[in-house]
Write a protein that holds these residues in place. Structure first.
Motif, PDB file in Angstrom:
ATOM      1  N   THR A 182     -14.031  -0.793   0.319  1.00  0.00           N
ATOM      2  CA  THR A 182     -15.092  -1.051  -0.736  1.00  0.00           C
ATOM      3  C   THR A 182     -16.251  -2.215  -0.006  1.00  0.00           C
ATOM      4  O   THR A 182     -15.529  -3.361   0.736  1.00  0.00           O
ATOM      5  N   ALA A 196     -14.112  -7.223  -5.269  1.00  0.00           N
ATOM      6  CA  ALA A 196     -13.445  -5.880  -5.912  1.00  0.00           C
ATOM      7  C   ALA A 196     -12.278  -6.509  -6.952  1.00  0.00           C
ATOM      8  O   ALA A 196     -11.488  -7.510  -6.632  1.00  0.00           O
ATOM      9  N   LYS A 245     -11.962  -4.824   2.103  1.00  0.00           N
ATOM     10  CA  LYS A 245     -12.975  -5.241   1.312  1.00  0.00           C
ATOM     11  C   LYS A 245     -14.130  -5.894   2.098  1.00  0.00           C
ATOM     12  O   LYS A 245     -13.589  -6.876   3.049  1.00  0.00           O
ATOM     13  N   VAL A 263     -11.246 -11.035  -4.011  1.00  0.00           N
ATOM     14  CA  VAL A 263     -10.551  -9.869  -4.424  1.00  0.00           C
ATOM     15  C   VAL A 263      -9.634 -10.224  -5.441  1.00  0.00           C
ATOM     16  O   VAL A 263      -8.817 -11.203  -5.217  1.00  0.00           O
ATOM     17  N   ALA A 308      -9.544  -8.501   3.912  1.00  0.00           N
ATOM     18  CA  ALA A 308     -10.404  -9.001   3.149  1.00  0.00           C
ATOM     19  C   ALA A 308     -11.548  -9.901   4.161  1.00  0.00           C
ATOM     20  O   ALA A 308     -11.070 -10.822   4.884  1.00  0.00           O
TER      21      ALA A 308
END
Length: 117
Positions: free
Chosen positions: A35, A42, A61, A68, A105
């Motif tokens: 994402t 997210a 992410k 997140v 992340a």
């Protein structure tokens, strides 16, 4: 969780937006999901997903600003990797074995928060 077949074992689902995050539910995710957004995190709900013991679901992410928020079952181990300004909130199992969700992340601002239901 969508299982990848033997034909495409490295398939990755990609979700992209300029501004605004992504809300992801377990049944719509593959074993690997990316994402990406400039601004936005997210929000991921995996409580209804049956991840087999020893299996790993991987979510990456990428964003400048945005963290997140992850919701998982109590027995799921969560590994967090990557670089970001923001901490990790998780009080779940840390022992190897069982189902695992790996969060990569990457961003400037935004932490990772894990909630267990």
């Amino acid at each position: 969780m969508t299982k990848t077949s033997g034909d495409h074992p490295d398939k990755t689902d990609i979700k992209v937006s300029l501004i605004g995050g992504h809300r992801l539910k377990g049944e719509s995710l593959s074993e690997r999901t990316l994402t990406a957004s400039l601004i936005g995190g997210a929000d991921i709900d995996l409580t209804d997903v049956d991840i087999p013991d020893g299996a790993e679901l991987r979510i990456t992410k990428l964003s400048l600003i945005g963290g997140v928020s992850l919701k998982v079952r109590p027995d799921v181990r969560v590994e967090v990797h990557g670089i970001r300004l923001g901490g990790v909130q998780d009080e779940g199992p840390t022992e190897p074995g069982g189902p695992t969700v790996r969060i990569d992340a990457w961003g400037l601002i935004g932490g990772v928060s894990v909630r267990r239901d």
